[in-house]
Each structure stands twice: as C-alpha cells, then as structure tokens.
Design a protein around this motif. Sequence first.
Motif, PDB file in Angstrom:
ATOM      1  N   ASP A   1      37.409  66.975 110.356  1.00 33.07           N
ATOM      2  CA  ASP A   1      37.785  67.004 108.940  1.00 33.07           C
ATOM      3  C   ASP A   1      38.873  65.975 108.674  1.00 33.07           C
ATOM      4  N   HIS A   2      38.714  65.271 107.574  1.00 34.89           N
ATOM      5  CA  HIS A   2      39.736  64.332 107.131  1.00 34.89           C
ATOM      6  C   HIS A   2      40.324  64.892 105.851  1.00 34.89           C
TER       7      HIS A   2
ATOM      8  N   GLN B   1      43.185  67.128  99.760  1.00 35.00           N
ATOM      9  CA  GLN B   1      41.811  66.774  99.434  1.00 35.00           C
ATOM     10  C   GLN B   1      41.027  66.547 100.714  1.00 35.00           C
ATOM     11  N   LYS B   2      39.788  67.037 100.726  1.00 32.47           N
ATOM     12  CA  LYS B   2      38.905  66.858 101.875  1.00 32.47           C
ATOM     13  C   LYS B   2      37.816  65.871 101.488  1.00 32.47           C
ATOM     14  N   GLN B   3      37.513  64.957 102.399  1.00 31.51           N
ATOM     15  CA  GLN B   3      36.462  63.978 102.150  1.00 31.51           C
ATOM     16  C   GLN B   3      35.123  64.580 102.524  1.00 31.51           C
ATOM     17  N   ASP B   4      34.214  64.607 101.575  1.00 36.24           N
ATOM     18  CA  ASP B   4      32.837  65.055 101.789  1.00 36.24           C
ATOM     19  C   ASP B   4      31.925  63.874 101.481  1.00 36.24           C
TER      20      ASP B   4
ATOM     21  N   GLY C   1      31.060  60.515 100.385  1.00 39.15           N
ATOM     22  CA  GLY C   1      31.782  59.543  99.578  1.00 39.15           C
ATOM     23  C   GLY C   1      32.690  60.171  98.546  1.00 39.15           C
ATOM     24  N   ASP C   2      32.708  61.497  98.486  1.00 39.53           N
ATOM     25  CA  ASP C   2      33.506  62.201  97.483  1.00 39.53           C
ATOM     26  C   ASP C   2      34.690  62.902  98.126  1.00 39.53           C
ATOM     27  N   CYS C   3      35.731  63.112  97.335  1.00 38.04           N
ATOM     28  CA  CYS C   3      36.876  63.917  97.751  1.00 38.04           C
ATOM     29  C   CYS C   3      36.942  65.133  96.842  1.00 38.04           C
ATOM     30  N   ARG C   4      37.254  66.274  97.431  1.00 41.77           N
ATOM     31  CA  ARG C   4      37.391  67.485  96.623  1.00 41.77           C
ATOM     32  C   ARG C   4      38.682  68.194  97.008  1.00 41.77           C
TER      33      ARG C   4
END
Length: 87
Positions: free
Chosen positions: A4-5, A23-26, A28-31
């Motif tokens: 996890d980043h 925020q977690k990178q999924d 190309g998106d961050c949530r």
Amino acid sequence: MDTDHIALIVDEPIAGHFYWVLQKQDGGDCRPIDAAEGPMPTYGAAMMAGIAALQRRADARGPDAGDLPIVTAYVDPREDLGPPAIH
C-alpha cells in the motif's frame, strides 16, 4: 509484503485552518482513507498529527509486517512547519 502506498496531505481550505488527509493510491486514482476531525492552527501541527495517524496505521499491521520501515516521511525543508510546540 504490504504494498500500500499512502500519502499524507496537509490542506488549508480556509486561511488558518489546516487539515491532514491520508490518501491511498488505487491504480491511477487517490482516495481518502482517513482525515483530521477538525482544523489545526498550523501546518506543522497538522503534519505531526498526520504522521501520528500514519504511525497508528503502521502499528496496527502487527509483528508480521516484516522488516519494512514503519513510517517514512519526507518534509520539504523549505516548508514553514510553524512553531515547534503548540501553546
């Protein structure tokens, strides 16, 4: 291995009101996955509270996390982190 980043962001949506957001990178998106419950008076206070939140998440991983560093942080030395203590 935990891949996890998670990024720590400090935002100031209103002058003088600082919030930390994890925020977690999924792909190309961050949530957002965690955030401050209320504003903090300085950038530095929000950054330190955000780092503490990252540490709590890392501590929750338990002893099977391997030799990965618990929390790594980069703070731009040009950033004004505010006073070193909250009065």
